[in-house]
Scaffold this active site. Sequence first.
Site, PDB file in Angstrom:
ATOM      1  N   HIS A   2     -51.513  44.850  38.934  1.00  0.00           N
ATOM      2  CA  HIS A   2     -50.217  45.038  38.264  1.00  0.00           C
ATOM      3  C   HIS A   2     -49.184  45.402  39.321  1.00  0.00           C
ATOM      4  O   HIS A   2     -48.928  46.569  39.604  1.00  0.00           O
ATOM      5  CB  HIS A   2     -50.332  46.141  37.204  1.00  0.00           C
ATOM      6  CG  HIS A   2     -49.138  46.253  36.308  1.00  0.00           C
ATOM      7  ND1 HIS A   2     -49.231  46.690  35.011  1.00  0.00           N
ATOM      8  CD2 HIS A   2     -47.818  45.995  36.507  1.00  0.00           C
ATOM      9  CE1 HIS A   2     -48.030  46.710  34.457  1.00  0.00           C
ATOM     10  NE2 HIS A   2     -47.156  46.282  35.363  1.00  0.00           N
ATOM     11  N   HIS A  16     -45.332  43.911  40.480  1.00  0.00           N
ATOM     12  CA  HIS A  16     -44.191  42.998  40.388  1.00  0.00           C
ATOM     13  C   HIS A  16     -43.622  42.839  41.787  1.00  0.00           C
ATOM     14  O   HIS A  16     -43.120  43.806  42.372  1.00  0.00           O
ATOM     15  CB  HIS A  16     -43.126  43.563  39.444  1.00  0.00           C
ATOM     16  CG  HIS A  16     -43.613  43.767  38.054  1.00  0.00           C
ATOM     17  ND1 HIS A  16     -43.590  42.754  37.104  1.00  0.00           N
ATOM     18  CD2 HIS A  16     -44.167  44.839  37.441  1.00  0.00           C
ATOM     19  CE1 HIS A  16     -44.095  43.215  35.973  1.00  0.00           C
ATOM     20  NE2 HIS A  16     -44.458  44.478  36.152  1.00  0.00           N
ATOM     21  N   HIS A  28     -47.580  42.824  29.181  1.00  0.00           N
ATOM     22  CA  HIS A  28     -47.240  44.239  29.056  1.00  0.00           C
ATOM     23  C   HIS A  28     -47.254  44.591  27.570  1.00  0.00           C
ATOM     24  O   HIS A  28     -46.582  43.939  26.764  1.00  0.00           O
ATOM     25  CB  HIS A  28     -45.848  44.504  29.612  1.00  0.00           C
ATOM     26  CG  HIS A  28     -45.758  44.446  31.104  1.00  0.00           C
ATOM     27  ND1 HIS A  28     -46.270  43.419  31.851  1.00  0.00           N
ATOM     28  CD2 HIS A  28     -45.199  45.323  31.993  1.00  0.00           C
ATOM     29  CE1 HIS A  28     -46.028  43.653  33.138  1.00  0.00           C
ATOM     30  NE2 HIS A  28     -45.388  44.808  33.252  1.00  0.00           N
ATOM     31  N   GLU A  44     -46.627  50.181  26.643  1.00  0.00           N
ATOM     32  CA  GLU A  44     -46.006  51.068  27.636  1.00  0.00           C
ATOM     33  C   GLU A  44     -44.976  51.911  26.876  1.00  0.00           C
ATOM     34  O   GLU A  44     -45.191  53.088  26.606  1.00  0.00           O
ATOM     35  CB  GLU A  44     -45.344  50.265  28.752  1.00  0.00           C
ATOM     36  CG  GLU A  44     -44.672  51.134  29.802  1.00  0.00           C
ATOM     37  CD  GLU A  44     -43.878  50.328  30.823  1.00  0.00           C
ATOM     38  OE1 GLU A  44     -43.507  50.912  31.854  1.00  0.00           O
ATOM     39  OE2 GLU A  44     -43.593  49.131  30.582  1.00  0.00           O
ATOM     40  N   ASP A  81     -47.255  48.871  40.062  1.00  0.00           N
ATOM     41  CA  ASP A  81     -46.182  48.362  39.220  1.00  0.00           C
ATOM     42  C   ASP A  81     -44.989  47.885  40.060  1.00  0.00           C
ATOM     43  O   ASP A  81     -44.956  46.746  40.502  1.00  0.00           O
ATOM     44  CB  ASP A  81     -45.764  49.426  38.205  1.00  0.00           C
ATOM     45  CG  ASP A  81     -45.066  48.860  36.974  1.00  0.00           C
ATOM     46  OD1 ASP A  81     -44.816  47.641  36.919  1.00  0.00           O
ATOM     47  OD2 ASP A  81     -44.755  49.641  36.061  1.00  0.00           O
ATOM     48  N   ASP A  82     -43.994  48.736  40.255  1.00  0.00           N
ATOM     49  CA  ASP A  82     -42.802  48.436  41.065  1.00  0.00           C
ATOM     50  C   ASP A  82     -42.673  49.529  42.128  1.00  0.00           C
ATOM     51  O   ASP A  82     -41.867  50.456  42.002  1.00  0.00           O
ATOM     52  CB  ASP A  82     -41.551  48.400  40.185  1.00  0.00           C
ATOM     53  CG  ASP A  82     -41.628  47.317  39.123  1.00  0.00           C
ATOM     54  OD1 ASP A  82     -41.252  46.179  39.419  1.00  0.00           O
ATOM     55  OD2 ASP A  82     -42.076  47.634  37.995  1.00  0.00           O
TER      56      ASP A  82
END
Length: 348
Positions: free
Chosen positions: A28, A30, A208, A211, A289-290
């Site tokens: 996961h 991005h 997703h 969340e 994630d980011d």
Amino acid sequence: MTMTAASTFVLPADLDAFIVGLPKAELHLHIEGSLEPELMFALAARNSVAIPYASVEDVRAAYAFSNLQDFLDIYYAGASVLLVRQDFHDLAMAYFERAHADGVRHAELMFDPQTHTDRGVPFADVIEGLLSAMAEAEARFGITSALILSFLRHLSEEAAFETLAMAEPWLDRIAAVGLDSSEVGHPPAKFERVFAAARAKGLKITAHAGEEGPPAYVHEALDLLNVDRIDHGNRALEDEALVARLVAEEMTLTVCPLSNHKLCVVDDLADHPLDRMLALGLKATINSDDPAYFGGYVADNYRAVAAARGLSREALATCARHSFTGSFLPEAAVAKHLAAIEAFVPES
């Protein structure tokens, strides 16, 4: 003792070395979310793009999010500096260098083509830049990787179909399709037909769900999108029957601890449910994630939950095992990586 730059967590040096050395996959991530402020400024200068920040410090000061939408606003502003094939190559290589330092053996990169094609950037430039970096990362670091084409859920299903059509020449180099962006108000059901079309083309499915969105979104991802794994999935814990189903189906959850904290999915990492997920039998994994926006790459996320929740080495190794069994790698490659974990753990 080692303190990470991403947090105030302090770990014994031997545990920190264990986390870094543990073979792991990242499921996961991005790639646009790995755009560090320094690279953002360098690309802005190279491409003569004006950005609404005077310095790297100003950008970092803006990283005070209260929800997912606050984050997305700055995320899309940052993406405006990505214009040509070399930009996407440089972005991905910067991630791979950090991943290599964190002990990542395989990465599955989510990318948001609509973020770029809607600005006039050709799909070919986006994907070819990423593919060239993926090839370089495997040659330099031995890191294998795969691409996940993510649809932006705040846009229409028609726009998603258009993006899937653009991707047609590269489908043999795309492992899966995903669903990201603003979750609330954009349920998986909105994209049922385009995901069916993607599966018919041989692509894996992830999305997703759970969340910020309710457990019902996780049900929809399972029942309507027929996902192969769930990204995040935290709110599934609110539904005992759903948890039992996820366990029975051996559904992988790509959990992102620092992201959960930064976006207020959890108020305090001391309350993060990762160890509860493992205790319930869920196939939870640890991901970043980011990372440029949420304070750390994958090893930082392992450190954070290890410190905040007191996770044992075996629990951390279990997450790493799940990261390979939940990947889109062939079975033989999965077996090889699992063997590497077993060889590493007794020696640590």
